[in-house]
Design an enzyme around this catalytic site. Structure first.
Site, PDB file in Angstrom:
ATOM      1  N   SER A 161       0.912  -1.195   0.026  1.00  0.00           N
ATOM      2  CA  SER A 161      -0.032   0.110   0.133  1.00  0.00           C
ATOM      3  C   SER A 161       0.979   1.198  -0.066  1.00  0.00           C
ATOM      4  O   SER A 161       1.627   1.358  -0.943  1.00  0.00           O
ATOM      5  CB  SER A 161      -0.960  -0.106   1.140  1.00  0.00           C
ATOM      6  OG  SER A 161      -1.998   0.962   1.081  1.00  0.00           O
ATOM      7  N   ASP A 254     -10.109  -4.190  -4.615  1.00  0.00           N
ATOM      8  CA  ASP A 254      -8.941  -3.037  -3.622  1.00  0.00           C
ATOM      9  C   ASP A 254      -9.233  -1.880  -4.877  1.00  0.00           C
ATOM     10  O   ASP A 254      -8.928  -2.021  -5.990  1.00  0.00           O
ATOM     11  CB  ASP A 254      -7.646  -3.812  -3.891  1.00  0.00           C
ATOM     12  CG  ASP A 254      -6.694  -2.585  -2.919  1.00  0.00           C
ATOM     13  OD1 ASP A 254      -7.050  -1.363  -2.769  1.00  0.00           O
ATOM     14  OD2 ASP A 254      -5.313  -3.113  -3.144  1.00  0.00           O
ATOM     15  N   HIS A 284      -7.880  -5.399  -0.131  1.00  0.00           N
ATOM     16  CA  HIS A 284      -6.560  -4.837   0.231  1.00  0.00           C
ATOM     17  C   HIS A 284      -6.577  -5.160   1.766  1.00  0.00           C
ATOM     18  O   HIS A 284      -7.150  -5.506   2.714  1.00  0.00           O
ATOM     19  CB  HIS A 284      -7.106  -3.062   0.155  1.00  0.00           C
ATOM     20  CG  HIS A 284      -6.152  -2.156   0.449  1.00  0.00           C
ATOM     21  ND1 HIS A 284      -5.227  -1.974  -0.373  1.00  0.00           N
ATOM     22  CD2 HIS A 284      -5.692  -1.530   1.601  1.00  0.00           C
ATOM     23  CE1 HIS A 284      -4.225  -1.029   0.035  1.00  0.00           C
ATOM     24  NE2 HIS A 284      -4.398  -0.909   1.325  1.00  0.00           N
TER      25      HIS A 284
END
Length: 312
Positions: A161, A254, A284
């Site tokens: 991320s 995601d 995610h």
């Protein structure tokens, strides 16, 4: 189709929120949000490999020493490949504890030592503090490779991320550094921060990563008006030629999936070896939720195996 075990978890969380609505992120102190995130992710990942040795240490950041944790897999020799790893959390949350199990699995599955870096977080330390720390810590790893058991010819950067953003940014920053030549970059559902809204950012509001959370992270980071915003908004990077080869992992549920896929395509177009692996049934942050579904362990094993091959 969404993994049924993740679907059940998400439904349970939604039901709980119906009974006890949560305040807006802006109404909570960042430390409270960090503590809640840490508690949740640790509760979802309690079965990571325990035969990986972990040692806390201090490494060089951009404005002084910062905390880090060195993971050494069982049976490792005096020198192994090394991965400098940056945790996710929107540049605002996440720490060494939230990602402890994930880093243990990466080390155990790849045979590489993993140096997890506790870079400074926004909003207390707005952009580019985290990016500066990530770059400084990677340089430190090269310069202290003998001390931490890294083979200087086989050092990678990685992150998930926001940490994927940091890793990709560091790879660009070090592209022309002949003394610190990265061997690989491991980008796990990276936040590339595209110049234009992708379809997945437009169409997906959660699960896990919501539009409100993305907006709050961006507000806290305060990068958009900074003169060096291109270091974070990697969609603006015009020339990717010459950066380290990459593995980009995305998840089907995601909002960041399209920008990860597109970055892998851009790397290939620039002549960089880049593989893109998508897990269409996952969400995610899935690497931190290994106890939710066996699919996470499978994905983690495949990712660590790819890292092992990439670093020889």
């Amino acid at each position: 189709m969404l993994d049924p075990l993740f679907a059940a978890m998400i439904a349970e969380q939604a039901k709980a929120l119906e009974d006890q609505p949560q305040p807006a992120l802006d109404d909570l102190p960042p430390d409270m949000i960090r503590a809640g995130y840490r508690m949740q992710r640790q509760a979802q990942d309690q079965n990571a490999p325990r035969d990986v040795a972990a040692r806390d240490l201090r490494v060089g950041g951009a404005s002084g020493e910062i905390a880090a944790r060195l993971y050494t897999p069982a049976g490792a020799g005096a020198q192994t490949p090394g991965l400098v790893y940056f945790h996710g959390g929107g540049f605002v949350i996440g720490d060494l504890e939230t990602h402890d199990g994930h880093c243990r699995r990466l080390a155990a599955g790849s045979g590489a030592r993993v140096l997890a870096v506790d870079y400074r977080l926004a909003p207390e330390h707005p952009f580019p503090a985290g990016h500066d720390d990530a770059l400084a810590a990677t340089r430190w790893a090269f310069d202290h490779a003998a001390e931490i058991g890294f083979d200087p010819s086989r050092i990678a950067v990685g992150g998930d991320s926001a940490g994927g953003n940091l890793a990709a940014s560091v790879a660009l920053d070090l592209r022309d550094d002949a003394a610190r030549k990265l061997a690989f970059q491991l980008l796990l559902y990276p936040g590339i921060w595209p110049d234009a809204e992708t379809a997945s950012r437009r169409d997906l509001d959660g699960p896990i990563l919501t539009k409100a959370a993305i907006a709050w992270f961006d507000k806290c980071l305060a990068a958009i008006t900074h003169k060096d915003v291109h270091r974070a908004m990697l969609g603006r990077a015009k020339d990717l030629a010459g950066v380290a080869p990459a593995l980009v992992v995305t998840a089907g549920y995601d909002p960041l999936k399209d920008e990860g896929r597109d970055y892998a395509l851009r790397l290939r177009a620039a002549g960089v070896g880049a593989e893109h692996v998508d897990y269409p049934a996952l969400v995610h942050d899935f690497f931190l939720m290994a106890d939710v579904s066996p699919a996470v362990a499978q994905a983690a094993a495949e990712t660590a195996a790819a890292l092992k091959v990439a670093l020889g």
